[in-house]
Enzyme design. Structure first.
Site, PDB file in Angstrom:
ATOM      1  N   HIS A  53       1.092  -1.190   0.662  1.00 37.39           N
ATOM      2  CA  HIS A  53      -0.314  -0.360  -0.308  1.00 37.39           C
ATOM      3  C   HIS A  53       1.218   1.029  -0.054  1.00 37.39           C
ATOM      4  O   HIS A  53       2.277   1.343   0.252  1.00 37.39           O
ATOM      5  CB  HIS A  53      -0.847   0.467   1.031  1.00 37.39           C
ATOM      6  CG  HIS A  53      -1.705  -0.547   1.176  1.00 37.39           C
ATOM      7  ND1 HIS A  53      -3.046  -0.798   2.241  1.00 37.39           N
ATOM      8  CD2 HIS A  53      -1.829  -1.904   0.431  1.00 37.39           C
ATOM      9  CE1 HIS A  53      -3.892  -2.009   2.038  1.00 37.39           C
ATOM     10  NE2 HIS A  53      -3.577  -2.584   0.782  1.00 37.39           N
ATOM     11  N   GLU A  55       0.798   3.782   1.860  1.00 36.93           N
ATOM     12  CA  GLU A  55       1.555   4.708   3.339  1.00 36.93           C
ATOM     13  C   GLU A  55       2.680   3.670   3.695  1.00 36.93           C
ATOM     14  O   GLU A  55       3.887   4.346   4.149  1.00 36.93           O
ATOM     15  CB  GLU A  55       0.090   4.581   4.739  1.00 36.93           C
ATOM     16  CG  GLU A  55      -1.031   5.586   4.069  1.00 36.93           C
ATOM     17  CD  GLU A  55      -1.965   4.907   3.030  1.00 36.93           C
ATOM     18  OE1 GLU A  55      -1.414   3.744   2.565  1.00 36.93           O
ATOM     19  OE2 GLU A  55      -3.060   5.303   3.197  1.00 36.93           O
ATOM     20  N   CYS A  83      -5.812   2.572   5.179  1.00 40.91           N
ATOM     21  CA  CYS A  83      -6.922   1.001   5.940  1.00 40.91           C
ATOM     22  C   CYS A  83      -6.290   0.966   7.349  1.00 40.91           C
ATOM     23  O   CYS A  83      -4.897   1.379   7.288  1.00 40.91           O
ATOM     24  CB  CYS A  83      -6.361   0.415   4.630  1.00 40.91           C
ATOM     25  SG  CYS A  83      -4.821  -0.391   4.622  1.00 40.91           S
ATOM     26  N   CYS A  86      -2.429   0.085   6.979  1.00 40.36           N
ATOM     27  CA  CYS A  86      -1.620   1.188   7.297  1.00 40.36           C
ATOM     28  C   CYS A  86      -1.696   2.046   8.218  1.00 40.36           C
ATOM     29  O   CYS A  86      -0.496   2.728   8.623  1.00 40.36           O
ATOM     30  CB  CYS A  86      -1.781   2.224   5.834  1.00 40.36           C
ATOM     31  SG  CYS A  86      -1.703   0.880   4.402  1.00 40.36           S
TER      32      CYS A  86
END
Ligand SMILES: [Zn+2]
Length: 156
Positions: A53, A55, A83, A86
């Site tokens: 992801h 991040e 999410c 993260c």
């Protein structure tokens, strides 16, 4: 560049560019003292990595750049509300301030149902969709005792 909107715009532009490159619509930047120290755009499908992801990638890049696992003096700008994975990474990195563009409902509306995971987290373990069972707890505890007894460990 020291304007919050400029950093957010950078994260959004990375997300836009990532779509054109075959990745997911997410970008993130980590900033320290008004300077970008880490960037990431979602690479889940490009790298076959469900943890790639934006991040997480930005945090990894910033940690490499600053040579530390503690980003407590940094700010994260992400094109979408993090999410739970993260968010966990943000807590572990000790990042104290996050700006986000889209929110979790926006993400759910285009098929990224982070909200499902947030709902799962608030349930008792037995009610979640992932079956979790304890196993070899006594043996595993020996490892923790060894860590606890280690005098020269690096706390984090
Ligand atoms: Zn995430």
């Amino acid at each position: 560049m020291d304007n919050h909107s400029d950093f957010m715009r950078m994260a959004i532009e990375m997300a836009d560019e990532n779509i054109r490159n075959g990745g997911g619509p997410f970008g993130a930047v980590v900033v320290k003292d008004g300077k970008v120290v880490g960037k990431g755009a979602n690479q889940v499908t490009n790298h076959n990595d469900p943890t790639a992801h934006a991040e997480v990638l930005a945090i990894r890049a910033a940690s490499r750049e600053l040579n530390t696992f503690n980003l407590s003096n940094c700010v994260l700008y992400t094109s979408c509300e993090p999410c739970p994975m993260c968010l966990g990474a943000i807590y572990w990195a000790r990042i104290p301030h996050v700006y986000y563009g889209n929110n979790r409902e926006d993400a759910a509306s285009i098929g990224f149902d982070d909200d499902f995971i947030y709902r799962e987290l608030s349930m008792p373990m037995a009610n979640r969709s992932i079956l979790m069972q304890p196993l070899l707890s006594e043996e595993a505890l020996n490892t923790f005792r060894a860590w606890s007894d280690k005098s020269d460990k690096i706390d984090y």
